[in-house]
Structure formats: C-alpha cells, structure tokens
Design an enzyme around this catalytic site. Sequence first.
Site, mmCIF file in Angstrom:
data_model
loop_
_atom_site.group_PDB
_atom_site.id
_atom_site.type_symbol
_atom_site.label_atom_id
_atom_site.label_comp_id
_atom_site.label_asym_id
_atom_site.label_seq_id
_atom_site.Cartn_x
_atom_site.Cartn_y
_atom_site.Cartn_z
ATOM 1 N N LYS A 83 9.776 6.336 -3.487
ATOM 2 C CA LYS A 83 10.021 7.138 -2.275
ATOM 3 C C LYS A 83 11.424 7.714 -2.366
ATOM 4 C CE LYS A 83 7.927 8.042 1.690
ATOM 5 N NZ LYS A 83 6.469 8.265 1.878
HETATM 6 P P1 NAD Z 1 5.780 15.801 9.841
HETATM 7 O O1 NAD Z 1 7.243 15.942 9.710
HETATM 8 O O2 NAD Z 1 4.892 16.938 9.432
HETATM 9 O O3 NAD Z 1 5.397 15.448 11.368
HETATM 10 C C1 NAD Z 1 5.951 14.362 12.063
HETATM 11 C C2 NAD Z 1 5.560 14.519 13.528
HETATM 12 O O4 NAD Z 1 5.934 13.332 14.238
HETATM 13 C C3 NAD Z 1 6.256 15.704 14.227
HETATM 14 O O5 NAD Z 1 5.338 16.266 15.144
HETATM 15 C C4 NAD Z 1 7.384 14.989 14.996
HETATM 16 O O6 NAD Z 1 7.816 15.742 16.114
HETATM 17 C C5 NAD Z 1 6.673 13.734 15.402
HETATM 18 N N1 NAD Z 1 7.524 12.620 15.805
HETATM 19 C C6 NAD Z 1 8.650 12.149 15.193
HETATM 20 N N2 NAD Z 1 9.130 11.100 15.915
HETATM 21 C C7 NAD Z 1 8.292 10.918 16.955
HETATM 22 C C8 NAD Z 1 8.236 9.972 18.033
HETATM 23 N N3 NAD Z 1 9.158 9.021 18.172
HETATM 24 N N4 NAD Z 1 7.221 10.076 18.923
HETATM 25 C C9 NAD Z 1 6.263 11.037 18.796
HETATM 26 N N5 NAD Z 1 6.262 11.938 17.797
HETATM 27 C C10 NAD Z 1 7.267 11.876 16.898
HETATM 28 O O7 NAD Z 1 5.394 14.455 9.044
HETATM 29 P P2 NAD Z 1 3.989 14.055 8.424
HETATM 30 O O8 NAD Z 1 3.963 14.461 7.007
HETATM 31 O O9 NAD Z 1 2.911 14.453 9.360
HETATM 32 O O10 NAD Z 1 4.144 12.462 8.430
HETATM 33 C C11 NAD Z 1 3.877 11.697 9.594
HETATM 34 C C12 NAD Z 1 3.740 10.235 9.191
HETATM 35 O O11 NAD Z 1 2.666 10.101 8.236
HETATM 36 C C13 NAD Z 1 4.964 9.629 8.515
HETATM 37 O O12 NAD Z 1 5.075 8.269 8.880
HETATM 38 C C14 NAD Z 1 4.628 9.733 7.040
HETATM 39 O O13 NAD Z 1 5.319 8.792 6.252
HETATM 40 C C15 NAD Z 1 3.141 9.455 7.071
HETATM 41 N N6 NAD Z 1 2.419 9.946 5.891
HETATM 42 C C16 NAD Z 1 2.443 11.260 5.564
HETATM 43 C C17 NAD Z 1 1.725 11.700 4.458
HETATM 44 C C18 NAD Z 1 1.647 13.155 4.081
HETATM 45 O O14 NAD Z 1 0.835 13.487 3.195
HETATM 46 N N7 NAD Z 1 2.369 14.044 4.710
HETATM 47 C C19 NAD Z 1 1.021 10.774 3.667
HETATM 48 C C20 NAD Z 1 1.009 9.430 4.044
HETATM 49 C C21 NAD Z 1 1.721 9.030 5.175
#
Ligand code: NAD
Length: 420
Positions: free
Chosen positions: A108
């Site tokens: 990561k």
């Molecule tokens: P992103 O940046 O596209 O979106 C994150 C979202 O969460 C945004 O809408 C943000 O405003 C919101 N957010 C942040 N803090 C918040 C809070 N306290 N309360 C409510 N909303 C909040 O990120 P993403 O890629 O969608 O990732 C989201 C989660 O999924 C992360 O934990 C990431 O590690 C996990 N994840 C992502 C992927 C991927 O392929 N993108 C894969 C596996 C896991």
Amino acid sequence: MTARQSILDVALKNLEKTTATLEGEVNVELLDTLRLPRERIELTLTPELSGGRIVPFKAFIVRHSDAIGPAKGGIRMTADVSVDDVGGLAMEMTWKCALIGVPFGGGKSGIVAEAHKLNEHDKETLVRSFAHNARRHIGPQIYVPAPDMGTNEADMGHIKDSISYAMGQATTPGCYVTGKPVILGGIPGRREATGRGVVMCVAHAVESLDMDMTSITAIVQGYGNVGSVAAHTLVELGATVVGVSDEFGAIYNSDGLDVAALSLHVKEAQTVRGFAGSKEIDGGELLEIPCDVLVPAATAGQITAANAPNIQARIIAEGANSPTAPEADGILADRGVLVIPDILCNAGGVFVSYLEYTQETQQEQMTVEQVQQRLSERMGERFSQVRQFALERKLPMREAAMHIAVKTVCEALEARGYQP
Ligand code: NAD
C-alpha cells in the site's frame, strides 16, 4: 471524541484472533513474522506547484508480504493517512490477495495531502513527483499500485507515463500500475469492480438469509468510487437505497433515492448534500437508521463499540477497508448481524486488477462482459467458501476469512522455504 485506532492496530488485533483459530494448523513462528512488514519506506516529495510554490509532502510505501507474489495495493491520498494506516492496509492486502486467489502479496502507499483541495495541475504534479521518487520501489515483480481513496484512473495514467518516460520507453514493459485508463492498457470494468463485487457479496448474503434483493433497503456510507457504484448496482438488482453520505454530510429518503439523479447532482455540487427529494441528516445518525444492508464504503473506524449496539442493519457489507473496530465485531456477532469482511467484500477491485495485470503481460484485451463474468464467478466462489467455513466452525465471517487467508500465506512461506 477519542482518536481512532490506526489501521495497523486493527489489523494486528484481527491477526491475533486468527492466531488462536490456527493453533496446531500452522507454524506459529511464521505467524510472528507476518506481524511485521518486509519493507516500510518514508519519502518526502517536493513538487513545484502552481505559482512556483515548492511544497513538501510526506509519502509512505509499505510492502507487507511477498510470499505469494509482488505486492499489490492502492495509493491513498488523504490529509490524515499515516504510516501505520498504510502498514495496516498493506497487511490487509496480503490477506485479501490470498483469499481471492490472485498471485500477489500485500502492499500500500499513502500520500499525505487533501486530494480534493488540489487543482488538476497540482494533483498531477504531486502524483508525478510520487512516481518519480517511488520509482525504484514500483515494478511488475516488486509492487504494483492502483487507485484508493483520493486517487483515480487519471492518476494511474500519469504514473504509467512518468515511469515510461524515466525508462526512456514509449510504454513500460509489463504492468507497473493497475486501474489505468483503458486507452493506456487498463481494463474495462476496473473502476466499477470493487463496488460491483461488494454488491455480489450482498446478493449472496441476502440469498443465504432467505431474504429477497427486491425488497431490501440499503444505506451506503461514502459516495466515491466504491460507494456510488455499490449504490447503483444495488438499485440495478432491485434494492431500495434510502440513505447515503459523504465526508460533508448525509441524506435520507425512506421511499428511496434516485441514484442516477444523485450522481448528476454530485458531479455538479461535489457533495451529496442539497440533493432534491431528500432530507439532510447527521452522518453518524445515518449508520443507525433501520435498514437491511449497511455498506460502509468510506474510511476506517466507522463502526465502533459505541455505535455497534445501535446499528439496525441485518447485513454489513464492508466496501471500505477496516471500517469496523475489533471491539465492535463481538457486539455485532452477538446481535446476529452478518458482517461480510473487507478482505472478501471489497476484493473485486484487486481481482480485476489481476486481470489487468495478466492482460498487459500477455498483450491481450478483455471485454467488459468477460471481466464481469470472471468477477461474478470468483466473488461467488470465495463468498461460498468463507460462508461455509464460518458455519462449519461457528465463526464470524471475518475470522473464517482470516483463517483461510493467513493459512494460505503460511503455506506459501513453507513452500518457498527459509532464507538464511
Ligand atoms: P473515494 O475517494 O473515491 O471516495 C471516498 C468517499 O468517502 C467520498 O465520497 C468521501 O467524501 C467519503 N468519506 C470520507 N470520509 C467520510 C466519512 N467520515 N463519512 C462519510 N463519508 C466519508 O474512495 P474509494 O476508492 O471509493 O474508497 C472508499 C473505501 O473503499 C476506502 O476505504 C478504500 O480503501 C476502499 N477500497 C477501495 C477500492 C477501490 O478500488 N477504489 C478497493 C478496495 C477498497
């Protein structure tokens, strides 16, 4: 408000619980080695931003394990990402790759910056600075990054370009980064893979509890890549999404939200707040509203011992990494909540990254239909494996998933043999 525990603390507590269930099945000395990362790097980036400002940014890369293959894991760009968060996320990636059956280890990266406050030019400059400085830690046989919170397809395109440029080649031989634009060797369906995979797990869980997708209500925390795709896919399968949130606030409508209109609103307003046909509520309150499925798809440490007793959902599908504190797990299990753990639930992203990696290595092209078919088969297969093991051993799904994953990594370590 108490400070949240780091993702590394959570990952270590989950590993500790697994150690107990693995007693007699693996060499415990190996488990001790897995508490520590193979490599933990701290970088200082000094890009020149608009107006000629030279601003220092901290960045981290952690490779937790390469027992099964090169490290795989996204780049997180947030204001509060710490080296311990990156270490915990890297460890989780080791278990996730082993569980979903892709030949990668766990890694990561983190860049400490407020992604949404940077203009397009500055974000690109910062990402290129990361690629330049991290270059010797990235490669198809070392560590292959992908998007995570605060980074996206465009950023992965810039990383590929920076590394190709540094190598003096039109394009890097082999896969240096996944989640790239399709035109640069990305794979169709990668952006949607995590959110869709989450909902595939939800559909299997709903079926195993004799519920019906067309009569369930869902709440999604976080409306970024994972959350918005999960919301759309839930609606596609007939569910009603009654509430969503982002870092700025939450919205609710008991009759259901029009997610297509909501996504257009978010494009304009950059937040879910102010969406017509919904009422604004507190983000914490949203998690405690009665619903069948709760999808935390934002950030870590959202479900704790404090709010777990009030959560009304029957199923929690962890789209986010590490959204549930270990202290909340027992409370949820006692209350009969089925938690689909992150290392299974959001593994669709890394599975499709693996398809992208093989596509690029073999210079082939897959269609979105092929990608979705492979994703659906793999998610279904691994969900059933974990669910069955959990039922047989009377374990929560997280402990069952961890048991299978950690044992697989230990088997790889044994098969490799020991280094001097
Ligand atoms: P992103 O940046 O596209 O979106 C994150 C979202 O969460 C945004 O809408 C943000 O405003 C919101 N957010 C942040 N803090 C918040 C809070 N306290 N309360 C409510 N909303 C909040 O990120 P993403 O890629 O969608 O990732 C989201 C989660 O999924 C992360 O934990 C990431 O590690 C996990 N994840 C992502 C992927 C991927 O392929 N993108 C894969 C596996 C896991």
